[in-house]
Write a protein that holds these residues in place. Sequence first.
Motif, PDB file in Angstrom:
ATOM      1  N   TYR A  64      47.773  25.712  -7.898  1.00 60.99           N
ATOM      2  CA  TYR A  64      47.571  26.215  -9.259  1.00 60.99           C
ATOM      3  C   TYR A  64      46.084  26.409  -9.515  1.00 60.99           C
ATOM      4  N   SER A  65      45.774  27.333 -10.403  1.00 59.49           N
ATOM      5  CA  SER A  65      44.397  27.495 -10.867  1.00 59.49           C
ATOM      6  C   SER A  65      44.424  28.145 -12.229  1.00 59.49           C
ATOM      7  N   VAL A  66      43.586  27.652 -13.111  1.00 60.97           N
ATOM      8  CA  VAL A  66      43.522  28.250 -14.449  1.00 60.97           C
ATOM      9  C   VAL A  66      42.798  29.595 -14.400  1.00 60.97           C
TER      10      VAL A  66
ATOM     11  N   LYS B  84      42.698  18.912 -25.231  1.00 58.82           N
ATOM     12  CA  LYS B  84      41.230  18.958 -25.113  1.00 58.82           C
ATOM     13  C   LYS B  84      40.824  18.907 -23.648  1.00 58.82           C
ATOM     14  N   VAL B  85      39.992  19.886 -23.288  1.00 59.80           N
ATOM     15  CA  VAL B  85      39.446  19.926 -21.932  1.00 59.80           C
ATOM     16  C   VAL B  85      38.027  19.398 -22.014  1.00 59.80           C
ATOM     17  N   SER B  86      37.646  18.506 -21.078  1.00 57.83           N
ATOM     18  CA  SER B  86      36.279  18.007 -21.173  1.00 57.83           C
ATOM     19  C   SER B  86      35.598  17.934 -19.820  1.00 57.83           C
ATOM     20  N   LYS B  87      34.281  18.094 -19.851  1.00 58.21           N
ATOM     21  CA  LYS B  87      33.480  17.993 -18.633  1.00 58.21           C
ATOM     22  C   LYS B  87      33.409  16.530 -18.197  1.00 58.21           C
TER      23      LYS B  87
ATOM     24  N   ALA C  55      45.827  21.435  -8.050  1.00 59.50           N
ATOM     25  CA  ALA C  55      44.978  22.060  -9.066  1.00 59.50           C
ATOM     26  C   ALA C  55      43.649  22.535  -8.484  1.00 59.50           C
ATOM     27  N   LYS C  56      42.977  23.375  -9.230  1.00 61.86           N
ATOM     28  CA  LYS C  56      41.653  23.921  -8.891  1.00 61.86           C
ATOM     29  C   LYS C  56      41.683  24.715  -7.583  1.00 61.86           C
ATOM     30  N   SER C  57      42.785  25.429  -7.355  1.00 62.20           N
ATOM     31  CA  SER C  57      42.956  26.168  -6.102  1.00 62.20           C
ATOM     32  C   SER C  57      41.976  27.317  -5.938  1.00 62.20           C
ATOM     33  N   ASP C  58      41.321  27.733  -7.030  1.00 67.79           N
ATOM     34  CA  ASP C  58      40.308  28.791  -6.911  1.00 67.79           C
ATOM     35  C   ASP C  58      39.078  28.304  -6.165  1.00 67.79           C
ATOM     36  N   LYS C  59      38.973  26.974  -5.970  1.00 61.58           N
ATOM     37  CA  LYS C  59      37.793  26.417  -5.296  1.00 61.58           C
ATOM     38  C   LYS C  59      37.840  26.608  -3.778  1.00 61.58           C
ATOM     39  N   ILE C  60      38.998  27.015  -3.229  1.00 67.03           N
ATOM     40  CA  ILE C  60      39.083  27.251  -1.784  1.00 67.03           C
ATOM     41  C   ILE C  60      39.734  28.609  -1.505  1.00 67.03           C
TER      42      ILE C  60
ATOM     43  N   GLY D  33      48.154  12.495 -13.115  1.00 65.70           N
ATOM     44  CA  GLY D  33      47.067  12.894 -12.223  1.00 65.70           C
ATOM     45  C   GLY D  33      45.786  12.146 -12.526  1.00 65.70           C
ATOM     46  N   ARG D  34      44.870  12.210 -11.576  1.00 64.37           N
ATOM     47  CA  ARG D  34      43.582  11.577 -11.712  1.00 64.37           C
ATOM     48  C   ARG D  34      42.841  12.138 -12.927  1.00 64.37           C
ATOM     49  N   SER D  35      42.024  11.309 -13.509  1.00 60.12           N
ATOM     50  CA  SER D  35      41.167  11.733 -14.594  1.00 60.12           C
ATOM     51  C   SER D  35      40.311  12.905 -14.094  1.00 60.12           C
ATOM     52  N   ASN D  36      40.240  13.989 -14.881  1.00 60.09           N
ATOM     53  CA  ASN D  36      39.402  15.143 -14.538  1.00 60.09           C
ATOM     54  C   ASN D  36      40.015  16.092 -13.485  1.00 60.09           C
ATOM     55  N   VAL D  37      41.265  15.869 -13.102  1.00 61.78           N
ATOM     56  CA  VAL D  37      41.877  16.728 -12.081  1.00 61.78           C
ATOM     57  C   VAL D  37      42.254  18.100 -12.647  1.00 61.78           C
ATOM     58  N   GLY D  38      42.375  18.157 -14.002  1.00 63.10           N
ATOM     59  CA  GLY D  38      42.691  19.442 -14.632  1.00 63.10           C
ATOM     60  C   GLY D  38      44.020  19.455 -15.379  1.00 63.10           C
ATOM     61  N   LYS D  39      44.501  18.287 -15.829  1.00 62.55           N
ATOM     62  CA  LYS D  39      45.789  18.202 -16.537  1.00 62.55           C
ATOM     63  C   LYS D  39      45.792  18.995 -17.844  1.00 62.55           C
ATOM     64  N   SER D  40      44.749  18.764 -18.662  1.00 60.38           N
ATOM     65  CA  SER D  40      44.693  19.444 -19.955  1.00 60.38           C
ATOM     66  C   SER D  40      44.518  20.953 -19.766  1.00 60.38           C
ATOM     67  N   SER D  41      43.676  21.326 -18.813  1.00 59.20           N
ATOM     68  CA  SER D  41      43.456  22.745 -18.539  1.00 59.20           C
ATOM     69  C   SER D  41      44.750  23.410 -18.086  1.00 59.20           C
ATOM     70  N   PHE D  42      45.510  22.701 -17.262  1.00 60.26           N
ATOM     71  CA  PHE D  42      46.794  23.204 -16.768  1.00 60.26           C
ATOM     72  C   PHE D  42      47.761  23.458 -17.939  1.00 60.26           C
TER      73      PHE D  42
HETATM   74  N1  GDP Z   1      37.471  25.879 -11.182  1.00 63.50           N
HETATM   75  C1  GDP Z   1      38.435  25.262 -11.886  1.00 63.50           C
HETATM   76  N2  GDP Z   1      38.093  24.271 -12.755  1.00 63.50           N
HETATM   77  C2  GDP Z   1      39.089  23.656 -13.427  1.00 63.50           C
HETATM   78  C3  GDP Z   1      40.463  24.003 -13.244  1.00 63.50           C
HETATM   79  N3  GDP Z   1      41.210  23.184 -14.036  1.00 63.50           N
HETATM   80  C4  GDP Z   1      40.337  22.378 -14.674  1.00 63.50           C
HETATM   81  N4  GDP Z   1      39.054  22.649 -14.329  1.00 63.50           N
HETATM   82  C5  GDP Z   1      37.832  21.965 -14.831  1.00 63.50           C
HETATM   83  O1  GDP Z   1      37.911  20.578 -14.530  1.00 63.50           O
HETATM   84  C6  GDP Z   1      37.378  19.788 -15.583  1.00 63.50           C
HETATM   85  C7  GDP Z   1      38.405  18.761 -16.067  1.00 63.50           C
HETATM   86  O2  GDP Z   1      39.485  19.424 -16.659  1.00 63.50           O
HETATM   87  P1  GDP Z   1      40.526  18.707 -17.652  1.00 63.50           P
HETATM   88  O3  GDP Z   1      41.606  19.688 -17.881  1.00 63.50           O
HETATM   89  O4  GDP Z   1      39.827  18.144 -18.853  1.00 63.50           O
HETATM   90  O5  GDP Z   1      41.047  17.487 -16.726  1.00 63.50           O
HETATM   91  P2  GDP Z   1      41.976  16.229 -17.135  1.00 63.50           P
HETATM   92  O6  GDP Z   1      41.050  15.073 -17.316  1.00 63.50           O
HETATM   93  O7  GDP Z   1      42.871  16.010 -15.937  1.00 63.50           O
HETATM   94  O8  GDP Z   1      42.752  16.593 -18.349  1.00 63.50           O
HETATM   95  C8  GDP Z   1      36.928  20.766 -16.659  1.00 63.50           C
HETATM   96  O9  GDP Z   1      35.547  21.004 -16.517  1.00 63.50           O
HETATM   97  C9  GDP Z   1      37.739  22.027 -16.345  1.00 63.50           C
HETATM   98  O10 GDP Z   1      37.106  23.201 -16.778  1.00 63.50           O
HETATM   99  C10 GDP Z   1      40.778  25.066 -12.310  1.00 63.50           C
HETATM  100  O11 GDP Z   1      41.932  25.456 -12.071  1.00 63.50           O
HETATM  101  N5  GDP Z   1      39.717  25.654 -11.682  1.00 63.50           N
END
Ligand code: GDP
Length: 199
Positions: free
Chosen positions: A171-173, A50-53, A141-146, A29-38
């Motif tokens: 999916y949404s964390v 590691k999850v990062s902003k 990912a980030k389905s809570d946004k809609i 997935g794209r950088s920042n899409v939420g892979k680590s959070s998933f």
């Molecule tokens: N609202 C919301 N934010 C998310 C979700 N998953 C990830 N994020 C945010 O997206 C940003 C990037 O997440 P990260 O897991 O590091 O993305 P990665 O670069 O794909 O590994 C972080 O600020 C997370 O808190 C989600 O399901 N919902």
Amino acid sequence: MALTARYIMSAAYCSRMPPPGRPEFCILGRSNVGKSSFLNHFFRNNTLAKVSKAPGKTATANFYEVSDGTMWVDLPGYGFARTSERQTHRLSDLITGYCSGRPVLAGILWLFDIRHPGAGADREIAGLINPLNPRVLPILAKSDKITSSRRQQQVRVFKKLFGFFCDPVPYSVRSEELREGFEQRYEEWKKAALSDKGP
Ligand SMILES: Nc1nc2c(ncn2[C@@H]2O[C@H](COP(=O)(O)OP(=O)(O)O)[C@@H](O)[C@H]2O)c(=O)[nH]1
Ligand SMILES: [Mg+2]
């Protein structure tokens, strides 16, 4: 029973990856899409990845042994503009080299941002890794946004745009319900992906 995962090792080059053993599923997935959070959310363990902003942090493929006998591989994100040309090349070699050459690769968990179906980086990589392959399970990912009604709409939009074999899974964390939904889909898809014929 909920699955658990254990970190094994990281590799910056395909040549440094562990010898092929268990069947592997990678997270693309794209950088920042939420892979680590998933990963952390699905396995209920916030210390796994590691999850990062700030995007563009993960520069290695990270290997995790999963309690179902598979290995999950968290790949570096693609499409992050602010890296050197050399680094961009290394990362795309790592991603495409792994996806096309890893003998034990059994399936790809491919994450997209549910809000951005047409993202350029996703279209670009879809030219290298075939989204029509039945061993691709798309995750929105980030389905809570809609809203939940728009979610179903986006599932159809993504499916039509990329031509996925499987229906994308929202999916949404922030949602236990979506985690449970994904757990079910993963189990079904895994059975097919690990069989000879694929889904
Ligand atoms: N609202 C919301 N934010 C998310 C979700 N998953 C990830 N994020 C945010 O997206 C940003 C990037 O997440 P990260 O897991 O590091 O993305 P990665 O670069 O794909 O590994 C972080 O600020 C997370 O808190 C989600 O399901 N919902
Ligand atoms: Mg990450």
